[in-house]
Each structure stands twice: as C-alpha cells, then as structure tokens.
Design an enzyme around this catalytic site. Structure first.
Site, short mmCIF file in Angstrom:
data_model
loop_
_atom_site.label_atom_id
_atom_site.label_comp_id
_atom_site.label_asym_id
_atom_site.label_seq_id
_atom_site.Cartn_x
_atom_site.Cartn_y
_atom_site.Cartn_z
N HIS A 104 0.86 -1.18 0.00
CA HIS A 104 0.00 0.00 0.00
C HIS A 104 0.89 1.23 0.00
O HIS A 104 1.66 1.43 0.94
CB HIS A 104 -0.91 -0.01 1.23
CG HIS A 104 -1.82 -1.20 1.27
ND1 HIS A 104 -3.09 -1.18 0.75
CD2 HIS A 104 -1.63 -2.45 1.75
CE1 HIS A 104 -3.66 -2.37 0.91
NE2 HIS A 104 -2.78 -3.16 1.52
N HIS B 252 -8.69 -10.49 -0.69
CA HIS B 252 -8.60 -10.20 0.74
C HIS B 252 -9.71 -11.03 1.38
O HIS B 252 -10.89 -10.81 1.08
CB HIS B 252 -8.81 -8.71 0.97
CG HIS B 252 -8.83 -8.32 2.41
ND1 HIS B 252 -7.80 -7.63 3.00
CD2 HIS B 252 -9.75 -8.53 3.38
CE1 HIS B 252 -8.08 -7.42 4.28
NE2 HIS B 252 -9.27 -7.96 4.53
N ASP C 157 2.41 -6.83 2.12
CA ASP C 157 1.24 -6.11 2.64
C ASP C 157 1.68 -4.91 3.49
O ASP C 157 1.06 -4.58 4.50
CB ASP C 157 0.28 -7.01 3.42
CG ASP C 157 -1.09 -6.34 3.60
OD1 ASP C 157 -1.34 -5.32 2.95
OD2 ASP C 157 -1.89 -6.85 4.40
O1 DOR Z 1 -3.67 -4.66 7.77
C1 DOR Z 1 -4.07 -4.31 6.67
N1 DOR Z 1 -3.96 -3.03 6.24
N2 DOR Z 1 -4.63 -5.21 5.86
C2 DOR Z 1 -5.21 -4.87 4.70
O2 DOR Z 1 -5.69 -5.72 4.02
C3 DOR Z 1 -5.32 -3.46 4.30
C4 DOR Z 1 -4.23 -2.70 4.89
C5 DOR Z 1 -4.39 -1.21 4.76
O3 DOR Z 1 -4.75 -0.73 3.68
O4 DOR Z 1 -4.12 -0.50 5.73
ZN ZN Z 2 -5.59 -7.29 2.49
#
Ligand code: DOR
Ligand code: ZN
Length: 381
Positions: free
Chosen positions: A57, A173, A265
């Site tokens: 991300h 997911h 992730d």
């Molecule tokens: O812990 C997580 N954070 N899992 C996810 O699937 C999304 C991610 C986020 O975008 O912060």
């Molecule tokens: Zn995820």
C-alpha cells in the site's frame, strides 16, 4: 553506452548459485564481457534478483500523509525491492485506467522502483458495481478490492470469468479467512480464472489450499513477513497475527512449496490512524531481513526465498524478471545474508513507522539495490 560490471558475486536465484560476474547494460543482464562505465566489487556477497512485491500500500494519491510513491519506493529500495504492486485503496480509489496510468507515469519519473498499480475490481472497493474490467486490463495486470472482502458469490464468479477472458490476476482479501478461501476455491473450480489468495494467516486456510492444490486446481497464494514472524500479540493487522501453531504451519507450507509467494502487505499508517484502530504494519524496508531470519531458523535454502519473492511473482505478472540470466531485466539486490540485524522503527525511511517489531533481531544487511541496471540504493559506504 552506459554499463555496470559486478564482479566477485555469489550469484543466487531460484535455480541455484555460483560465483561469477555480470555486465549490465540497457537495463538487461549480460553474462559476457561488455563495455562498462561503473564497477562494483561484490566481495563475495550474495547478488539476487531484486524482490517483487505483489502486495503493498503506497497510499498515493490522497493518503500521502501516511506514504507516497516516493517515500514508499525509497523504503522498498532500502529493503531490496525492485518492483511493487500497489493496492487500490487510495483516495480516490484507483478504479479507472486514467488513475492507473497517472501513477505509472509518476513512478516512471521518479526512477526508483517499477510500479504495477493494481485497480479496484468494484467501484469504491465494493462487491456491487464492477469497474470496467476490459478497459482496466489494458492498463494493469492486477485487480483487487484489497482491504475489503468480496462477499457476493455472483460478483466473485463474474470476476473470475473476466480474469480468464482478459488475463488479469485477482488478488483477494479474505475475511473471514477460511470461509472466503473455501468459497473462492469452489468458484474457481466452476468458473476458472486467475486467482491469487492474498495474505494467508491461518493453519486451516493452509490445509484447505494444500488440499485444493493436491486436487490439481491452479491458483497461487502468498504469506507476509508478519504472519510468519509475529504471533500471540494484539497489534492490529488484517488478517490478524495468529498463534504459534499457525506460524509453524505457514513455515511448513513454505517448506512444502504449497505457498507460492512472499508479499509484504506493507500498510503504512500515521500514529493517529493507528490510535484510531486502523489495521496495518509498515514493513517493506525490513521484510527481506525477516524472511532471511525465518528461512535461516528453519534451514530453508535461499533459492526458495528467491523463487517465492522474485521468480514466482514475476511469472504471475508476466515480467521478464526474477532470474540472473542473460537478457533478464537488470533488477538486483546485493546483500550480506548472514550479518545480524535489528529492526529499528526510528531509522525507517517510510513515512510511517507503525510496527510491533521495533528492537527485534533479524538477519542480513542490504548493501545495494539495482533497478533497470542503475544503482538506486547504496549502503556500502
Ligand atoms: O492490515 C491491513 N492493512 N490489511 C489490509 O488488508 C489493508 C491494509 C491497509 O490498507 O491498511
Ligand atoms: Zn488485504
């Protein structure tokens, strides 16, 4: 002509290892002597294909107080990553080819990592109105509603069928994890398609996946550094950190080859957002060191690490990357795999330092990351 000569390297990829030298030019690997302007003496250190992250991300656009393409890619280069797949849960959500292309162009200008910007499968990351799958598949290889589960069976079935038709990969997911994985595997059997199961965390998920693969169903899955390193603590991530038995089962899944890929992730959040309960861990700059520690502790060869973190992701994305062979893209990481290391949240270059692993001992030191034949991170001096 620009060129880079790397000598005295322990060349290691998914197929094996040997001492040798490489000549990089025009962004490609060459094995035969060629003209060069720059030389690196690897001094016997390991040179591997740079890592490819199928799942991170980068928060760009719109959530750049947490991270942006530049800060995320700097952190990634420090961690040995050359290619990043960034998820679509930004503001706005990446749901059109124009938004995908805007990030691709921005990344190209930065000349840090190669970006594959994932697009949302549903408008606003919901399982209601599909995005334009045909058009998006011309702009990106990866579709995902990551952050949100696709609960609608009908939506998931149509998405699987479209992935077969247009050739994109679906990264899922799954929460509740076991139920959604079981549902997706049975839909895959009916509809076909290209399924990649995101961040598996539970031992029973692994058993379900093991059984489906034994039956001959074709799909892939990934684990993250935190799910094979952390357990029994309440740090908030989705899916959650589980128990010791789950960690052990996932490591067994790595040993058996049931798990295909290592993804991060990487999910940077500000201190305020973490306090407000948001799930996620900032980890891309020490992910490889966690992998090195876990692989060392469990006597798993580094060739397996290279397969899971470079070759397999490259194959899933159709990239000319992941091996040290003539003609492959010159994306490489030079590292000392045995040096002791410590995760230090205060030294992180990501914009967000949210991690429960501050002070934990890990392995390896990343010396140099090369992307497109250019040294883009150098910690040798
Ligand atoms: O812990 C997580 N954070 N899992 C996810 O699937 C999304 C991610 C986020 O975008 O912060
Ligand atoms: Zn995820």
């Amino acid at each position: 002509m620009r060129g880079l000569h790397i000598k005295n390297a322990r060349l290691l990829d998914a197929r094996g290892e040997r001492m040798g030298e490489l000549y990089l030019s025009d962004g490609r690997i060459g094995l035969n002597p060629a003209a060069f302007e720059q030389e690196i003496d690897a001094q016997g250190m390991v040179l591997m294909p740079a890592l490819i992250d199928l799942h991170c991300h980068l928060r760009d656009p719109g959530l750049t107080y947490k991270e942006d393409l530049q800060s995320g890619m700097r952190a990634a280069l420090k961690g040995g990553y050359g290619t990043l797949c960034a998820m679509a849960n930004t503001a706005p959500v990446i749901s059109t080819p124009a938004l995908v292309e805007a990030n691709h162009e921005k990344a190209q200008k930065l000349r840090l990592c190669t970006l594959i910007q994932a697009a949302a499968a549903g408008m606003e990351l919901k399982d209601e109105t599909p995005t334009d799958w045909a058009a998006l598949s011309k702009a990106t290889k990866l579709l995902s509603n990551d952050g949100q589960t696709i609960f609608s069976d009908g939506f998931m079935k149509r998405l699987l069928a479209a992935s077969a038709e247009y050739g994109f990969l679906i990264s899922t997911h799954c929460q509740p994890e076991r139920r959604i994985i079981a549902r997706d595997l049975s839909l895959l059997k009916e509809a076909g398609g290209r399924l990649h199961i995101g961040h598996i965390s539970h031992r029973e998920s692994l058993e379900r996946i093991r059984a489906a693969k034994a039956e001959g169903l074709a799909f892939s899955c990934e684990v993250t550094p935190h799910h094979i390193f952390g357990f029994g603590c309440d740090y908030r991530v989705n899916p959650p950190l589980r128990e010791r038995a789950d960690v052990q089962a996932l490591i067994q899944g790595i040993k058996d080859g049931v798990i295909d890929c290592l993804s991060t992730d990487h999910a940077p959040h500000s201190p305020g957002d973490k306090e407000a309960g948001m799930a996620g861990i900032s980890n891309i700059e020490y992910a490889l060191q966690v992998f090195l520690e876990v692989f060392y502790q469990n006597a798993i060869p580094l060739t397996v690490l290279s397969r899971m973190a470079s070759l397999r992701p490259a194959g899933l994305l159709g990239l000319n990357k992941g091996l040290i062979e003539e003609g492959y893209d010159a994306d490489l990481v030079l590292l000392d795999p045995d040096s002791p290391g410590t995760i230090r949240a205060g030294e992180m270059v990501s914009r967000s330092h949210n991690t429960p692993f501050d002070g934990r001992a890990v392995r390896g030191r990343i010396l140099c990351t090369i992307v497109e034949g250019e040294v883009r991170y150098d910690a040798r001096h």
